[in-house]
Design a protein around this motif. Sequence first.
Motif, PDB file in Angstrom:
ATOM      1  N   PRO B 151       0.815  -1.227   0.000  1.00 55.84           N
ATOM      2  CA  PRO B 151       0.000   0.000   0.000  1.00 55.84           C
ATOM      3  C   PRO B 151       0.843   1.271   0.000  1.00 55.84           C
ATOM      4  O   PRO B 151       2.043   1.236   0.293  1.00 55.84           O
ATOM      5  N   GLN B 152       0.180   2.360  -0.346  1.00 55.66           N
ATOM      6  CA  GLN B 152       0.850   3.670  -0.336  1.00 55.66           C
ATOM      7  C   GLN B 152       0.596   4.368   0.988  1.00 55.66           C
ATOM      8  O   GLN B 152      -0.540   4.503   1.427  1.00 55.66           O
ATOM      9  N   HIS B 153       1.688   4.795   1.594  1.00 58.33           N
ATOM     10  CA  HIS B 153       1.554   5.561   2.844  1.00 58.33           C
ATOM     11  C   HIS B 153       2.111   6.956   2.634  1.00 58.33           C
ATOM     12  O   HIS B 153       3.145   7.115   2.010  1.00 58.33           O
ATOM     13  N   LEU B 154       1.426   7.927   3.183  1.00 58.35           N
ATOM     14  CA  LEU B 154       1.980   9.282   3.175  1.00 58.35           C
ATOM     15  C   LEU B 154       2.744   9.460   4.465  1.00 58.35           C
ATOM     16  O   LEU B 154       2.154   9.501   5.543  1.00 58.35           O
ATOM     17  N   ILE B 155       4.056   9.499   4.336  1.00 58.35           N
ATOM     18  CA  ILE B 155       4.865   9.587   5.555  1.00 58.35           C
ATOM     19  C   ILE B 155       5.333  11.019   5.734  1.00 58.35           C
ATOM     20  O   ILE B 155       5.941  11.618   4.857  1.00 58.35           O
ATOM     21  N   GLN B 156       5.009  11.531   6.882  1.00 57.30           N
ATOM     22  CA  GLN B 156       5.252  12.941   7.169  1.00 57.30           C
ATOM     23  C   GLN B 156       6.410  13.032   8.144  1.00 57.30           C
ATOM     24  O   GLN B 156       6.316  12.546   9.264  1.00 57.30           O
ATOM     25  N   GLY B 157       7.516  13.618   7.687  1.00 56.50           N
ATOM     26  CA  GLY B 157       8.681  13.734   8.558  1.00 56.50           C
ATOM     27  C   GLY B 157       8.504  14.846   9.555  1.00 56.50           C
ATOM     28  O   GLY B 157       7.575  15.633   9.466  1.00 56.50           O
ATOM     29  N   THR B 158       9.406  14.876  10.515  1.00 56.85           N
ATOM     30  CA  THR B 158       9.324  15.952  11.506  1.00 56.85           C
ATOM     31  C   THR B 158       9.580  17.303  10.869  1.00 56.85           C
ATOM     32  O   THR B 158       9.133  18.320  11.342  1.00 56.85           O
ATOM     33  N   ASP B 159      10.317  17.294   9.783  1.00 55.31           N
ATOM     34  CA  ASP B 159      10.599  18.563   9.116  1.00 55.31           C
ATOM     35  C   ASP B 159       9.490  18.878   8.118  1.00 55.31           C
ATOM     36  O   ASP B 159       9.666  19.703   7.235  1.00 55.31           O
ATOM     37  N   THR B 160       8.358  18.202   8.262  1.00 51.33           N
ATOM     38  CA  THR B 160       7.171  18.384   7.440  1.00 51.33           C
ATOM     39  C   THR B 160       7.405  18.082   5.957  1.00 51.33           C
ATOM     40  O   THR B 160       6.542  18.356   5.147  1.00 51.33           O
ATOM     41  N   ARG B 161       8.563  17.532   5.611  1.00 47.72           N
ATOM     42  CA  ARG B 161       8.681  17.043   4.241  1.00 47.72           C
ATOM     43  C   ARG B 161       7.818  15.797   4.125  1.00 47.72           C
ATOM     44  O   ARG B 161       7.669  15.025   5.060  1.00 47.72           O
ATOM     45  N   LEU B 162       7.272  15.604   2.984  1.00 49.62           N
ATOM     46  CA  LEU B 162       6.388  14.465   2.804  1.00 49.62           C
ATOM     47  C   LEU B 162       6.994  13.518   1.785  1.00 49.62           C
ATOM     48  O   LEU B 162       7.690  13.929   0.869  1.00 49.62           O
TER      49      LEU B 162
END
Lengths: 920, 920
Positions: B151-162
Amino acid sequence: MKLPGQEESDVSSAYENVPTGELDSGPGSRPSPSGSSDTDSRELGVTKDPLLFIQLNELMGWPKALEWRETGRWVLFEEKLEVGAGRWSAPHVPTVALPSLQKLRSLLAEGLVLLDCPARSLLELVEQVTGVESLSPELREHLQSLLLQRPQHLIQGTDTRLCWGSAHPREASHDEEAPLKEQRQNPLRKKLPPGAEVGAVLAGELGFLAQPLGAFVRLRDPVVLGPLTEVSLPSRFFCLLLGPPTLGRSYREMGRAVAILLSDPQFQWSARRASSLHDLLAALDAFLEEVTVLPPGRWDPTARISPPKCLPSQHKRLPLQMQEAKSPSAWRRARFEHRRGHLPHEPSPELQRTGRLFGGLVQDVRRKASWYPSDFLDALHPQCLSAVLYIYLATITNAITFGGLLGEATDGAQGVLESFLGTAVAGAAFCLMAGQPLTILSSTGPVLVFERLLFSFSRDYSLDYLPFRLWVGIWVATFCLVLVATEASVLVRYFTRFTEEGFCALISLIFIYDAVSKMLSLTYAYPIQRPGSPAYGCFCQYPDPGGNESQWTRTKPKDRDDILSMDLGLVNASLLPPPECARRGGHPRGPGCHTVPDIAFLSLLLFLTSFFFAVALKHVKTSRFFPSVVRKVLSDFSSVLAILLGCGLDAFLGLATPKLMVPKEFKPTLPGRGWLVSPFGANPWWLSVAAALPALLLSILIFMDQQITAVILNRAEYRLQKGAGFHLDLFCVAVLMLLTSALGLPWEQRLTGLMVFLLTGISVFLAPVLKFIPMPVLYGIFLYMGVAAISSIQFTKRVQLLLMPAKHQPDLLLLRHVPLSRVHLFTAIQLVCLGLLWIVKSTPAAIIFPIMLLGLVGVRKALEWVFSPQELLWLDELMPEKKSIPEKRLAPEYSFSASDSEDSDLMYQPKAPEINISVN
Amino acid sequence: MKLPGQEESDVSSAYENVPTGELDSGPGSRPSPSGSSDTDSRELGVTKDPLLFIQLNELMGWPKALEWRETGRWVLFEEKLEVGAGRWSAPHVPTVALPSLQKLRSLLAEGLVLLDCPARSLLELVEQVTGVESLSPELREHLQSLLLQRPQHLIQGTDTRLCWGSAHPREASHDEEAPLKEQRQNPLRKKLPPGAEVGAVLAGELGFLAQPLGAFVRLRDPVVLGPLTEVSLPSRFFCLLLGPPTLGRSYREMGRAVAILLSDPQFQWSARRASSLHDLLAALDAFLEEVTVLPPGRWDPTARISPPKCLPSQHKRLPLQMQEAKSPSAWRRARFEHRRGHLPHEPSPELQRTGRLFGGLVQDVRRKASWYPSDFLDALHPQCLSAVLYIYLATITNAITFGGLLGEATDGAQGVLESFLGTAVAGAAFCLMAGQPLTILSSTGPVLVFERLLFSFSRDYSLDYLPFRLWVGIWVATFCLVLVATEASVLVRYFTRFTEEGFCALISLIFIYDAVSKMLSLTYAYPIQRPGSPAYGCFCQYPDPGGNESQWTRTKPKDRDDILSMDLGLVNASLLPPPECARRGGHPRGPGCHTVPDIAFLSLLLFLTSFFFAVALKHVKTSRFFPSVVRKVLSDFSSVLAILLGCGLDAFLGLATPKLMVPKEFKPTLPGRGWLVSPFGANPWWLSVAAALPALLLSILIFMDQQITAVILNRAEYRLQKGAGFHLDLFCVAVLMLLTSALGLPWEQRLTGLMVFLLTGISVFLAPVLKFIPMPVLYGIFLYMGVAAISSIQFTKRVQLLLMPAKHQPDLLLLRHVPLSRVHLFTAIQLVCLGLLWIVKSTPAAIIFPIMLLGLVGVRKALEWVFSPQELLWLDELMPEKKSIPEKRLAPEYSFSASDSEDSDLMYQPKAPEINISVN
């Protein structure tokens, strides 16, 4: 460019629109079980159900002292009785536990349902309701006497005094069905529209009942049920829910569930038309199909949800079957309109090109002529008086502020007096002639900027300013007529929010920059004396009797009290302040004679005080303190009050701050000019032709300024009925340009009522008062106007997003649908455009900035290559955020705001959105 | 009196407490269907279920390009994927339509339920789930390959980069079950506590299915299901909801319904223990019994509800049967405790009287001794470093402000240097010895007021101040020891909020009054020069060579650049500024020589700037701008930054504003005194006895001040584990009083860490820097402290209610339960008491005001005759409003606040309530 009439429409349409609007869009969306012509009634709006006020009377005090007490009431939202505190709660979204609805359903299914009951009094009704077989005669009699018992109502007056509505709560009053004094005097009644009906719900626990007793009655003819209800209005529905005591207050909750059901427009619509129990239960099931559920672990059921700013459109509640019944294309189109509100590239009839010379103007005149008498008759309303006062004060505040700045910008060639006269003459004329009299003509930022540029241009080239300006005016009038003839106003549909925001942001920035720079320039005029600065000391030197200044002889002090000349043992000199010195025939000498201490800091204080005071007063409107009338006055007159405070502070300290310059008599500010400007003066003849060039620029500016305001005003939210008159307005502007140029008055003003401008004309004689206004105060107000204008646009909100970490950003619909990077790109492009405009404005090429503004339209067009239509839909074409939620656009009447409604507890006033894209 | 340690506990307990707290109080309240020992586990807290992270993978792209995409996730609240914007929404309360829950119930009832499934990998699980008979082999294979698809996950880093978690979304990866790099690196994983488990929900529409396919799996041993989940944690639950396409996205909504169910602590608890489908459905029904319903017409289902500040206590979800199972008295007692949190008249063991001399002290020492080593070991945490910095800056800000004022109050007998030293010595000693080291000792308002009164008293009677003060100190120490010996600290239980608020309001008002009056006194010292004011002009007069001033001879200018002496043609005089004049041997003459222009207004500007800047910075914490670390720093150091800004502004302008007086070397501020104060000095001997009287007053003051702070600190909300030490604290204060009196240092300080006070001691050498601090800036900070303190008490909120129309008042629980008139009466009584205190403070009897403060306790006792216990419960005994909601008091760990949690998307940090009843 301020949009007037908001105040009036706020107030006048409050009561009419809410209930009708609600019921208008409410019914018909769900297929009527009884099969009546619901589609017709929705589409044509033929039948409108009356508003329903619902109250819950709860049986308290079992078993010792039974009494009915009203513990809840509903119109749009719920108000609960705070029993301990003895007051009504604030209105809130009603919530109920799911089991209560389910229990209610089974009680109704087993209970008595009387539809179109012919009862004509409470007594008849009670007899009908208690006529069920399961009750023994004694029980029936006991129950009847209980139901006829007068309930207690907490009646809340407008002055927030409370009284309990029933003096004899436990006295059975079989024959006393006349409305009580408290009922008739209940101020709530005035707030309910004519024709409103009541739904009375009675619920509670009764120990002597062996089994639950449920009854739902719809009266054929609504009837006043004696003292049963808080207001003496006829009741349409009556619901009784009694039963033996159980754990938890289940009957009370079931009563609330019925009340919530009845307050739901769809259920109410069905209940009014239900022909059988089956219909009623079907309506309840349809309601259950659409409820939203809050999980128990994540939500405190005792929490109260404030009424939402916007209610959901009832169109969303169209059942799927009905949606499919429509043709697919119609459905898609409806969906599209639903998203967009209206199609932006399908102009309204006012903006359709006729193809004939002056065709638009002729159409405008025809369209408007029929409304002309009503424009005057509509004003015969007491609320218009307060509007006149408000607009008058706003106009003269504006005229003073702009006049003061205009005087500085043109070195006194024009001033406050001209500003007043120009506003009055042009305003009154526009009011009489124009297509859209709701537009207020008054001096605006961009024209002021242009006027200043024109003045410095003519000064740099040693031109006679006023004649040059006359020719510019003549040319502008010509160009405007050409624009009218060619129906150029149809171009306004290319002005999207992108253009408007660029325009507004530039003007606001100019305001802010000017206010701050003028304030700082005061610190140069009145330098601060630093320790060791050379500008120290000044004294007064008298010529000696022989007239020879350089020969110093010792003089006796004139009198013993003259400390200044006496105490110092000086020869022919004293420390008198310069004005006093000059009065006594001496000469002030020394580097400190021209410095006035303390003025710089005092000016700064006045500047900051008037700015912050104006801001604070503006925000008083949304504070919780004071009655809303007081808050409204404080907020509406924030600028006036801030100026008054500034003047008061200045007068109290009594320092010689720079003041507004006004002529002492009624004559043009520039000495030595008459009221009529000579067309040639000292200028060469060819200048009258060359004036066409700046005139072209000014035409663009005026066209954009005037048309953008009109576009905003004619937007759907204001529900204006009389149509727009873009061409006619522009024609009026053309004529007025000629007039004001010939008289040498400031250009470009707008209107709302003859009265206001007559008052403004009379205010020319305010001059003796105006000279007490310190300039720093005006700068402060100027700064406030700029800040208020720039804060009001969505562009500013998007710039703020740049500074916010993603997770703290507000939940804007924009951000739900457009990637953040695209939002930032759009904002960045706007920032770059604004930067370029600012640079152009600051260079010698400043005078061409109107063309640059027009260039914004081109940039917007080019953006269609960068952004997808979907993105532009969210970023650009919708209205500012608070109105942009598309689901809500079809139903502007749902735009409620509870914060202002002082005297409506249950009713909400729709609030016109505040738009202020440019600065008044 | 500030309560430290809030910062640390905020951060360190964030992750441990939320989930365990939730699961701790969650389960057990509903009777377990499987009959396990739920009561034990609740009471003893033996088993704690792990935290469950739930994610919804939705099947998208039918029929063309099927892919799974994670579109929702839950821990406490819900986050939705904003598909268009490509970001996770803010966490919100999950809501779902009722039909989705009902459809889910029937799908589960008909579908496959595997409890304690032994599958050990995704492959095994998929085989089990698709092993139903109704599927044809091809369909089964197709389905299996689909379920194994990554599956596709949208992973959001702490630096808000996606980044999108899956590079090959459509690649079937049967054998690739190792966690992906994105999964392992997902920052979310770090935020989930150790042992957390995953619940994976897969839902969507699949065209080739003829009938719905539902499966609910509880794995016997949680297992990492390859790339299925966003974080590579072992999954406990797996739910599959697939079916043929229908109208509306019903499977997605059913998936959300399952996720919401699993995120409910009660349902999750039951689901973990369910032994059959029947148990599971019973848990779902129990959930439905407790849901709250929002009616469709009054609520927009797309609106998102922000997480509430406080979650409902799970104790409320006790079913009625269980409530009744308890004995009635136990139940009533539980209800009462539930309302009150703890019984106020049943003192904690620390406050029980032993009846022996110094009994309380001995007990305190015993109780505290065991914790003593841990007090030092606990500090070995990196977060303590930032706490030290924060408290150090707060302490020296405080020491500077109070020192400056103390210097003025005592005409320089004590000053900043003494303030620093006193804080450092007493603080460090208290820190080492005291029972409650979390109390910070530092100068407080009332003691400052008393010290000023004492000084003016001794000045009026020509007493030698410092020796007199030494005797007062000796007596206070004696009295404190007596109080310790007699265990007077047990009296603190009579200090209710009424007393605390009276005390705090008085001190705050003194602060505000002093700040404003000192600021205004500056305008007398530096008068504003009005036009025509006599204080105008000053010049420099030189003695002529013969020394005869009255003989004026004309002198040549000394050099051509000396414009001041040259240009005026004066005899023996110039317009040099006074300092320059004196340097050149002349005498400044004239009334203007002693006036310094611009200082008054500049001081006012500095005063206002530092005040408003401090206020604004304090509010930065709750703004949306900047990352929360920046906001926290700006807010925590608001006073320091405001002082720095004020100094910067002052230095930039360079005017001679009054500055803080600090000695140039390390010696007592008063010239001619040593570090040790002689016990007699110039005073008569009997004064040492008479000093007992003011000492008694001061003892009362110190006792109240110190004990009120300790009471607040030891309240339940802070969850301090080590117990209180009231007697020991007071003993320490007694010893320190002796020490500071003998050294002539300011009295009465408090502590949090040796470090801070060592740093403060070293800061004595900051003197060269401190002399640049202008006094108006300190007054501004002083005003800010007063305003901040008075704003923080509930009394102020109630005073504000007096000004609010009833319908605009906030929905305080207080107002729901107490009639407004009674609330106003209580407020009015407090106002009268405050007025009396103020009057006493302003008369010559001022020195007895500590007794008046003690009188407040008596007034509070008398109030029990006026108000009912129920009213007093709401008005007085509860904590300030935000903590007073009794339903929430039992579960302080539910006090969430999302605004600060920078790097936790799903987790909330419990926020310690901010109490600041007096002023630091």
